[in-house]
Scaffold this motif. Structure first.
Motif, PDB file in Angstrom:
ATOM      1  N   ILE A 158      -1.656   7.978   3.442  1.00 11.59           N
ATOM      2  CA  ILE A 158      -1.119   7.699   2.106  1.00 11.59           C
ATOM      3  C   ILE A 158      -0.243   6.448   2.137  1.00 11.59           C
ATOM      4  CG2 ILE A 158       0.366   8.551   0.265  1.00 11.59           C
ATOM      5  CD1 ILE A 158      -2.341   9.901   0.377  1.00 11.59           C
ATOM      6  N   GLY A 159       0.556   6.328   3.202  1.00 12.62           N
ATOM      7  CA  GLY A 159       1.415   5.159   3.312  1.00 12.62           C
ATOM      8  C   GLY A 159       0.619   3.873   3.441  1.00 12.62           C
ATOM      9  N   ALA A 160      -0.433   3.906   4.262  1.00 11.88           N
ATOM     10  CA  ALA A 160      -1.280   2.717   4.428  1.00 11.88           C
ATOM     11  C   ALA A 160      -1.990   2.371   3.131  1.00 11.88           C
ATOM     12  CB  ALA A 160      -2.300   2.961   5.540  1.00 11.88           C
ATOM     13  N   LEU A 161      -2.451   3.406   2.409  1.00 11.51           N
ATOM     14  CA  LEU A 161      -3.123   3.171   1.136  1.00 11.51           C
ATOM     15  C   LEU A 161      -2.166   2.564   0.113  1.00 11.51           C
ATOM     16  CD1 LEU A 161      -5.659   3.495  -0.610  1.00 11.51           C
ATOM     17  CD2 LEU A 161      -4.891   5.814  -1.175  1.00 11.51           C
ATOM     18  N   THR A 162      -0.953   3.102   0.056  1.00 15.62           N
ATOM     19  CA  THR A 162       0.056   2.571  -0.859  1.00 15.62           C
ATOM     20  C   THR A 162       0.410   1.133  -0.516  1.00 15.62           C
ATOM     21  OG1 THR A 162       0.979   4.791  -1.121  1.00 15.62           O
ATOM     22  CG2 THR A 162       2.354   2.935  -1.806  1.00 15.62           C
ATOM     23  N   GLU A 163       0.545   0.873   0.775  1.00 17.72           N
ATOM     24  CA  GLU A 163       0.863  -0.486   1.214  1.00 17.72           C
ATOM     25  C   GLU A 163      -0.266  -1.455   0.865  1.00 17.72           C
ATOM     26  OE1 GLU A 163       2.011  -2.889   5.344  1.00 17.72           O
ATOM     27  OE2 GLU A 163       1.807  -0.705   5.333  1.00 17.72           O
ATOM     28  N   GLY A 164      -1.516  -0.991   1.042  1.00 19.62           N
ATOM     29  CA  GLY A 164      -2.661  -1.832   0.712  1.00 19.62           C
ATOM     30  C   GLY A 164      -2.740  -2.141  -0.762  1.00 19.62           C
ATOM     31  N   LEU A 165      -2.500  -1.124  -1.599  1.00 19.33           N
ATOM     32  CA  LEU A 165      -2.515  -1.340  -3.046  1.00 19.33           C
ATOM     33  C   LEU A 165      -1.384  -2.268  -3.472  1.00 19.33           C
ATOM     34  CD1 LEU A 165      -3.342   2.266  -4.334  1.00 19.33           C
ATOM     35  CD2 LEU A 165      -4.837   0.256  -4.388  1.00 19.33           C
ATOM     36  N   GLY A 166      -0.222  -2.085  -2.841  1.00 17.13           N
ATOM     37  CA  GLY A 166       0.901  -2.968  -3.153  1.00 17.13           C
ATOM     38  C   GLY A 166       0.593  -4.417  -2.798  1.00 17.13           C
ATOM     39  N   TRP A 167      -0.060  -4.612  -1.633  1.00 18.92           N
ATOM     40  CA  TRP A 167      -0.454  -5.957  -1.213  1.00 18.92           C
ATOM     41  C   TRP A 167      -1.447  -6.573  -2.194  1.00 18.92           C
ATOM     42  CZ3 TRP A 167      -5.385  -7.611   0.326  1.00 18.92           C
ATOM     43  CH2 TRP A 167      -5.439  -8.883   0.902  1.00 18.92           C
ATOM     44  N   MET A 168      -2.387  -5.754  -2.671  1.00 18.07           N
ATOM     45  CA  MET A 168      -3.396  -6.259  -3.600  1.00 18.07           C
ATOM     46  C   MET A 168      -2.762  -6.671  -4.933  1.00 18.07           C
ATOM     47  SD  MET A 168      -6.894  -4.452  -5.021  1.00 18.07           S
ATOM     48  CE  MET A 168      -6.012  -3.342  -6.134  1.00 18.07           C
ATOM     49  N   PHE A 169      -1.940  -5.796  -5.497  1.00 12.33           N
ATOM     50  CA  PHE A 169      -1.311  -6.113  -6.785  1.00 12.33           C
ATOM     51  C   PHE A 169      -0.333  -7.283  -6.651  1.00 12.33           C
ATOM     52  CE2 PHE A 169      -2.519  -1.648  -7.798  1.00 12.33           C
ATOM     53  CZ  PHE A 169      -3.309  -1.943  -8.904  1.00 12.33           C
ATOM     54  N   GLN A 170       0.308  -7.398  -5.505  1.00 19.16           N
ATOM     55  CA  GLN A 170       1.196  -8.535  -5.281  1.00 19.16           C
ATOM     56  C   GLN A 170       0.406  -9.845  -5.291  1.00 19.16           C
ATOM     57  OE1 GLN A 170       3.131  -8.531  -1.461  1.00 19.16           O
ATOM     58  NE2 GLN A 170       4.515 -10.186  -1.976  1.00 19.16           N
ATOM     59  N   ASN A 171      -0.752  -9.853  -4.647  1.00 18.12           N
ATOM     60  CA  ASN A 171      -1.580 -11.056  -4.616  1.00 18.12           C
ATOM     61  C   ASN A 171      -2.192 -11.353  -5.977  1.00 18.12           C
ATOM     62  OD1 ASN A 171      -2.040 -12.378  -1.783  1.00 18.12           O
ATOM     63  ND2 ASN A 171      -1.949 -10.166  -1.390  1.00 18.12           N
ATOM     64  N   ILE A 172      -2.496 -10.312  -6.736  1.00 18.41           N
ATOM     65  CA  ILE A 172      -2.987 -10.539  -8.101  1.00 18.41           C
ATOM     66  C   ILE A 172      -1.908 -11.199  -8.943  1.00 18.41           C
ATOM     67  CG2 ILE A 172      -3.681  -9.368 -10.231  1.00 18.41           C
ATOM     68  CD1 ILE A 172      -5.210  -7.361  -8.511  1.00 18.41           C
ATOM     69  N   GLY A 173      -0.666 -10.714  -8.794  1.00 13.73           N
ATOM     70  CA  GLY A 173       0.442 -11.336  -9.520  1.00 13.73           C
ATOM     71  C   GLY A 173       0.678 -12.773  -9.088  1.00 13.73           C
ATOM     72  N   LEU A 174       0.595 -13.033  -7.777  1.00 11.07           N
ATOM     73  CA  LEU A 174       0.809 -14.386  -7.266  1.00 11.07           C
ATOM     74  C   LEU A 174      -0.322 -15.333  -7.639  1.00 11.07           C
ATOM     75  CD1 LEU A 174       2.187 -13.628  -3.684  1.00 11.07           C
ATOM     76  CD2 LEU A 174       3.443 -14.652  -5.596  1.00 11.07           C
ATOM     77  N   ALA A 175      -1.485 -14.781  -8.014  1.00  9.80           N
ATOM     78  CA  ALA A 175      -2.624 -15.632  -8.355  1.00  9.80           C
ATOM     79  C   ALA A 175      -2.299 -16.551  -9.527  1.00  9.80           C
ATOM     80  CB  ALA A 175      -3.841 -14.768  -8.678  1.00  9.80           C
ATOM     81  N   PHE A 176      -1.523 -16.049 -10.492  1.00  8.73           N
ATOM     82  CA  PHE A 176      -1.164 -16.873 -11.658  1.00  8.73           C
ATOM     83  C   PHE A 176      -0.280 -18.037 -11.222  1.00  8.73           C
ATOM     84  CE2 PHE A 176      -2.021 -12.625 -13.305  1.00  8.73           C
ATOM     85  CZ  PHE A 176      -2.881 -12.911 -14.350  1.00  8.73           C
ATOM     86  N   TYR A 177       0.666 -17.755 -10.336  1.00  6.73           N
ATOM     87  CA  TYR A 177       1.547 -18.812  -9.836  1.00  6.73           C
ATOM     88  C   TYR A 177       0.770 -19.822  -8.999  1.00  6.73           C
ATOM     89  CZ  TYR A 177       4.924 -21.151  -6.832  1.00  6.73           C
ATOM     90  OH  TYR A 177       5.626 -22.104  -6.141  1.00  6.73           O
ATOM     91  N   ASN A 178      -0.094 -19.317  -8.102  1.00  4.13           N
ATOM     92  CA  ASN A 178      -0.853 -20.213  -7.229  1.00  4.13           C
ATOM     93  C   ASN A 178      -1.776 -21.125  -8.026  1.00  4.13           C
ATOM     94  OD1 ASN A 178       0.288 -19.138  -4.876  1.00  4.13           O
ATOM     95  ND2 ASN A 178      -1.262 -17.528  -4.723  1.00  4.13           N
TER      96      ASN A 178
END
Length: 311
Positions: free
Chosen positions: A13-33
């Motif tokens: 569960i922790g790895a899954l949560t971390e993976g989802l957090g990483w994905m949503f973080q990169n989606i958010g950063l996509a607008f800035y990049n």
């Protein structure tokens, strides 16, 4: 044992949560990049600066670039699901692009045949060891150079006409299950295939092909594992080293073009996977009446109609 199983489940569960957090973080950063890249094109498009070349090399196969494309796909998909005409417009645009490129480069097949005939004619009739084409300053090469160049025409047809052939329904498919299911089930299979087969395959080919191409264009050779900081450091010694080695002494020496075609192939397949997913979704939602809607398929005209009328 129960404690170990509990820890294992918690770790999952922790790895899954971390993976989802990483994905949503990169989606958010996509607008800035994306905004930063558009606002500062000189950082990656000014190829008179060696650091700009290395930045271009890095970001072309980077996680940042992937999530910019992925985020754009998500946005267009969400908007298109609310307004089907927008999604149909994307389908028509991408299929039109595939058709235009494919119809143009399909002529490479004819050029390949003509050049082969000329090679045989010059070599056997005139017993010439070389050929010359052009005006003013002609291109004069050994016959073996032109003979090996035929591979380039074949690669153009394969790489640049693949999506065109897909639009035209020309690829061979094995319909063990597909042909016997209902219309909507077919569309679900098509959507699944485009998302989980076409897109991942295109991304993998792009990721490997991108650095494979640049390793034959510049030195020091970039690697997929290099960070942006390491590549910028390498830029101090950067110089162009375009691959010009042929398989034979006087053979075709533009093999770097095949690496470029590989990238073009991956990009076009990815774009058409989007078009195919959108078309399948729209036909699933709108029903059988929308099947092949706006589809621009080639035909033989009256000759084809006459043939169908006799069968």
């Amino acid at each position: 044992m129960q404690e170990e199983r509990g820890l294992s489940f918690a770790d999952t569960i922790g790895a899954l949560t971390e993976g989802l957090g990483w994905m949503f973080q990169n989606i958010g950063l996509a607008f800035y990049n994306l905004g930063y890249a558009v606002a500062n094109p000189q950082l990656w498009l000014d190829w008179s600066d060696k650091q700009s070349i290395m930045r271009f090399v890095y970001y072309g196969g980077s996680v940042e670039f992937f999530f910019v494309v992925f985020t754009a796909f998500l946005i267009v998909t969400i908007v298109g699901m609310m307004r089907h005409q927008i999604m149909w417009a994307v389908v028509r645009g991408l299929e039109g692009f595939a058709n235009t490129v494919g119809r143009f480069f399909a002529w490479a097949g004819l050029l390949m045949v003509i050049q082969q005939i000329v090679i045989v004619f010059i070599q056997r009739v005139f017993a010439r060891p070389d050929m010359s084409f052009g005006f003013g300053i002609p291109l004069q090469m050994d016959i073996s150079w032109f003979a090996e160049e035929l591979k380039l025409y074949n690669a153009m047809v394969v790489c640049l006409c693949a999506t065109y052939t897909f639009v035209q329904g020309g690829h061979v498919r094995v319909d063990l299950i597909y042909s016997g299911v209902s219309f909507r089930t077919k569309k679900v299979i098509d959507m699944f295939g485009s998302l989980f087969f076409m897109m991942p395959a295109a991304v993998l080919i792009w990721m490997y092909g991108w650095f494979f191409m640049w390793r034959h264009l510049i030195v020091p050779k970039p690697s997929a594992s290099d960070t942006i900081e390491r590549l910028v450091m390498k830029s101090r010694a950067l110089r162009w080293n375009v691959e010009t080695i042929g398989f034979s002494p006087n053979g075709f020496n533009g093999y770097f073009l095949f690496k470029i075609l590989l990238i073009c192939f991956a990009g076009m397949v990815f774009l058409h996977a989007i078009a195919f997913f959108y078309r399948s979704f729209l036909e699933f939602v709108e029903g059988e009446g929308s099947e092949n809607k706006y589809l621009d398929k080639d035909s033989l005209g009256e000759g084809e109609e006459a043939y169908e009328g006799t069968h």
